[in-house]
Every structure is written in structure tokens, then in C-alpha cells.
Write a protein that holds these residues in place. Structure first.
Motif, PDB file in Angstrom:
ATOM      1  N   GLU A  53       0.871  -1.438   0.121  1.00  0.00           N
ATOM      2  CA  GLU A  53      -0.087   0.132  -0.263  1.00  0.00           C
ATOM      3  C   GLU A  53       0.744   1.196  -0.244  1.00  0.00           C
ATOM      4  N   THR A  54       2.253   1.398   0.385  1.00  0.00           N
ATOM      5  CA  THR A  54       2.932   2.562   0.251  1.00  0.00           C
ATOM      6  C   THR A  54       3.636   2.273  -0.050  1.00  0.00           C
ATOM      7  N   CYS A  55       3.821   1.764  -1.280  1.00  0.00           N
ATOM      8  CA  CYS A  55       4.202   2.192  -2.859  1.00  0.00           C
ATOM      9  C   CYS A  55       3.359   2.412  -3.632  1.00  0.00           C
ATOM     10  N   ASN A  56       2.359   1.760  -3.662  1.00  0.00           N
ATOM     11  CA  ASN A  56       1.473   2.327  -4.569  1.00  0.00           C
ATOM     12  C   ASN A  56       0.736   3.795  -4.188  1.00  0.00           C
ATOM     13  N   TYR A  57       0.812   4.009  -2.810  1.00  0.00           N
ATOM     14  CA  TYR A  57       0.417   5.327  -2.281  1.00  0.00           C
ATOM     15  C   TYR A  57       1.818   6.177  -3.146  1.00  0.00           C
ATOM     16  N   VAL A  58       3.041   5.913  -2.767  1.00  0.00           N
ATOM     17  CA  VAL A  58       4.043   6.758  -3.298  1.00  0.00           C
ATOM     18  C   VAL A  58       4.278   6.996  -5.162  1.00  0.00           C
ATOM     19  N   SER A  59       3.865   5.380  -5.962  1.00  0.00           N
ATOM     20  CA  SER A  59       4.004   5.554  -6.708  1.00  0.00           C
ATOM     21  C   SER A  59       2.705   6.756  -7.544  1.00  0.00           C
ATOM     22  N   GLU A  60       1.679   6.753  -6.751  1.00  0.00           N
ATOM     23  CA  GLU A  60       0.736   7.623  -7.399  1.00  0.00           C
ATOM     24  C   GLU A  60       0.612   9.363  -6.871  1.00  0.00           C
ATOM     25  N   PRO A  62       4.054  11.262  -6.224  1.00  0.00           N
ATOM     26  CA  PRO A  62       5.310  11.519  -5.601  1.00  0.00           C
ATOM     27  C   PRO A  62       5.724  12.525  -4.918  1.00  0.00           C
ATOM     28  N   VAL A  63       4.870  13.893  -4.669  1.00  0.00           N
ATOM     29  CA  VAL A  63       5.209  15.007  -4.379  1.00  0.00           C
ATOM     30  C   VAL A  63       4.788  15.327  -3.146  1.00  0.00           C
ATOM     31  N   THR A  64       3.423  14.169  -2.555  1.00  0.00           N
ATOM     32  CA  THR A  64       2.639  14.477  -1.112  1.00  0.00           C
ATOM     33  C   THR A  64       3.884  13.242  -0.595  1.00  0.00           C
ATOM     34  N   SER A  65       4.400  13.270  -0.889  1.00  0.00           N
ATOM     35  CA  SER A  65       4.976  10.904  -0.731  1.00  0.00           C
ATOM     36  C   SER A  65       6.760  11.816   0.175  1.00  0.00           C
ATOM     37  N   ILE A  66       7.067  13.077  -1.514  1.00  0.00           N
ATOM     38  CA  ILE A  66       8.361  13.842  -0.501  1.00  0.00           C
ATOM     39  C   ILE A  66       8.293  15.069   0.327  1.00  0.00           C
ATOM     40  N   ALA A  67       7.255  15.997   0.108  1.00  0.00           N
ATOM     41  CA  ALA A  67       7.056  16.896   1.312  1.00  0.00           C
ATOM     42  C   ALA A  67       6.190  15.315   2.501  1.00  0.00           C
ATOM     43  N   MET A  68       5.649  15.067   2.126  1.00  0.00           N
ATOM     44  CA  MET A  68       5.666  14.263   4.398  1.00  0.00           C
ATOM     45  C   MET A  68       7.177  14.571   4.229  1.00  0.00           C
ATOM     46  N   ALA A  69       7.920  12.996   3.607  1.00  0.00           N
ATOM     47  CA  ALA A  69       8.656  12.635   4.213  1.00  0.00           C
ATOM     48  C   ALA A  69      10.178  13.618   5.101  1.00  0.00           C
ATOM     49  N   ALA A  70       9.871  15.457   4.245  1.00  0.00           N
ATOM     50  CA  ALA A  70      10.533  16.099   4.875  1.00  0.00           C
ATOM     51  C   ALA A  70      10.731  16.646   5.919  1.00  0.00           C
ATOM     52  N   ALA A  72       8.093  15.024   8.232  1.00  0.00           N
ATOM     53  CA  ALA A  72       9.052  14.622   9.253  1.00  0.00           C
ATOM     54  C   ALA A  72      10.170  14.456   9.512  1.00  0.00           C
ATOM     55  N   GLY A  73      11.091  14.382   8.510  1.00  0.00           N
ATOM     56  CA  GLY A  73      12.370  14.602   8.935  1.00  0.00           C
ATOM     57  C   GLY A  73      12.838  15.736   9.730  1.00  0.00           C
ATOM     58  N   PHE A  74      12.312  17.054   9.607  1.00  0.00           N
ATOM     59  CA  PHE A  74      12.289  18.253   9.954  1.00  0.00           C
ATOM     60  C   PHE A  74      12.327  18.296  11.194  1.00  0.00           C
ATOM     61  N   LEU A  75      10.463  17.430  11.546  1.00  0.00           N
ATOM     62  CA  LEU A  75      10.250  17.326  13.116  1.00  0.00           C
ATOM     63  C   LEU A  75      11.131  16.094  14.306  1.00  0.00           C
ATOM     64  N   ILE A  76      11.619  15.619  13.372  1.00  0.00           N
ATOM     65  CA  ILE A  76      12.514  15.045  13.975  1.00  0.00           C
ATOM     66  C   ILE A  76      13.398  15.372  14.328  1.00  0.00           C
ATOM     67  N   SER A  77      14.330  15.876  13.325  1.00  0.00           N
ATOM     68  CA  SER A  77      15.166  16.710  13.169  1.00  0.00           C
ATOM     69  C   SER A  77      15.009  17.665  14.641  1.00  0.00           C
ATOM     70  N   ARG A  78      13.718  18.237  14.915  1.00  0.00           N
ATOM     71  CA  ARG A  78      13.651  19.735  15.369  1.00  0.00           C
ATOM     72  C   ARG A  78      13.525  18.818  17.547  1.00  0.00           C
ATOM     73  N   MET A  79      12.669  17.443  17.378  1.00  0.00           N
ATOM     74  CA  MET A  79      13.469  17.140  18.302  1.00  0.00           C
ATOM     75  C   MET A  79      13.892  16.951  19.163  1.00  0.00           C
ATOM     76  N   LEU A  80      15.148  15.860  18.358  1.00  0.00           N
ATOM     77  CA  LEU A  80      16.112  16.063  18.666  1.00  0.00           C
ATOM     78  C   LEU A  80      16.772  16.874  18.745  1.00  0.00           C
ATOM     79  N   SER A  81      16.855  18.089  18.225  1.00  0.00           N
ATOM     80  CA  SER A  81      18.121  19.188  18.825  1.00  0.00           C
ATOM     81  C   SER A  81      17.584  19.993  20.247  1.00  0.00           C
ATOM     82  N   PHE A  82      16.260  19.450  20.909  1.00  0.00           N
ATOM     83  CA  PHE A  82      15.757  20.138  21.512  1.00  0.00           C
ATOM     84  C   PHE A  82      16.435  19.440  22.599  1.00  0.00           C
ATOM     85  N   ARG A  83      16.971  17.844  22.972  1.00  0.00           N
ATOM     86  CA  ARG A  83      17.655  17.881  23.857  1.00  0.00           C
ATOM     87  C   ARG A  83      18.715  17.969  24.305  1.00  0.00           C
TER      88      ARG A  83
END
Length: 83
Positions: A53-60, A62-70, A72-83
Motif C-alpha cells: 500500500e505504501t509503494c502504491n501510494y508513493v507511486s501515485e 510522489p510530490v505529496t510523499s516527498i513533502a511528507m518525508a521532508a 517528518a525529517g524536519f520534525l524529527i530533527s527539531r525534536m532531537l535538537s531540543f535535547r
């Protein structure tokens, strides 16, 4: 009945009890193994389904998937930098 006879009787009863306990443990472990095997198969099936399902969603989408990944990466980096 003397002490020797009582000791032998007690030994026999203890042996019977140990045999019964061993049988119960064997049955319980067999059931547990079967249950875990079934749950393992269900987990593998669910994993494959989510992956497809994930592969199908990313294929259908792609722009939304890249935005979501970016995001998520931003949020994770912010959470880790506050420690």
C-alpha cells in the motif's frame, strides 16, 4: 505400613505428579508455539500489505510523499535538537 513403604509410596506419587506436570507443560508450550506461529504469519502478511500500500501510494502521489518525508525529517530533527 512402615517408613520404607511410605517413602516408596511418596516417591511414586511424586513421580506421577512430575509426569503430569511435564505433560501439561508440553501441551502448553505446543499451544504457545502454534499461537506464536500463527501470529507471526499474520504479522508478515500485514507487513507485506502495508508495504504494498505504501509503494502504491508513493507511486501515485510522489510530490505529496516527498513533502511528507521532508516534514517528518524536519520534525524529527527539531525534536532531537531540543535535547
Amino acid at each position: 505400613m512402615d517408613i520404607k513403604d511410605k517413602a516408596e509410596d511418596l516417591r511414586d506419587k511424586a513421580g506421577d505428579f512430575a509426569d503430569q506436570a511435564s505433560d501439561r507443560i508440553t501441551k502448553a508450550s505446543s499451544k504457545a508455539g502454534k499461537y506464536l506461529g500463527e501470529k507471526g504469519e499474520q504479522f508478515v502478511d500485514a507487513e507485506q500489505r502495508v508495504m504494498n500500500e505504501t509503494c502504491n501510494y508513493v507511486s501515485e502521489n510522489p510530490v505529496t510523499s516527498i513533502a511528507m518525508a521532508a516534514a517528518a525529517g524536519f520534525l524529527i530533527s527539531r525534536m532531537l535538537s531540543f535535547r
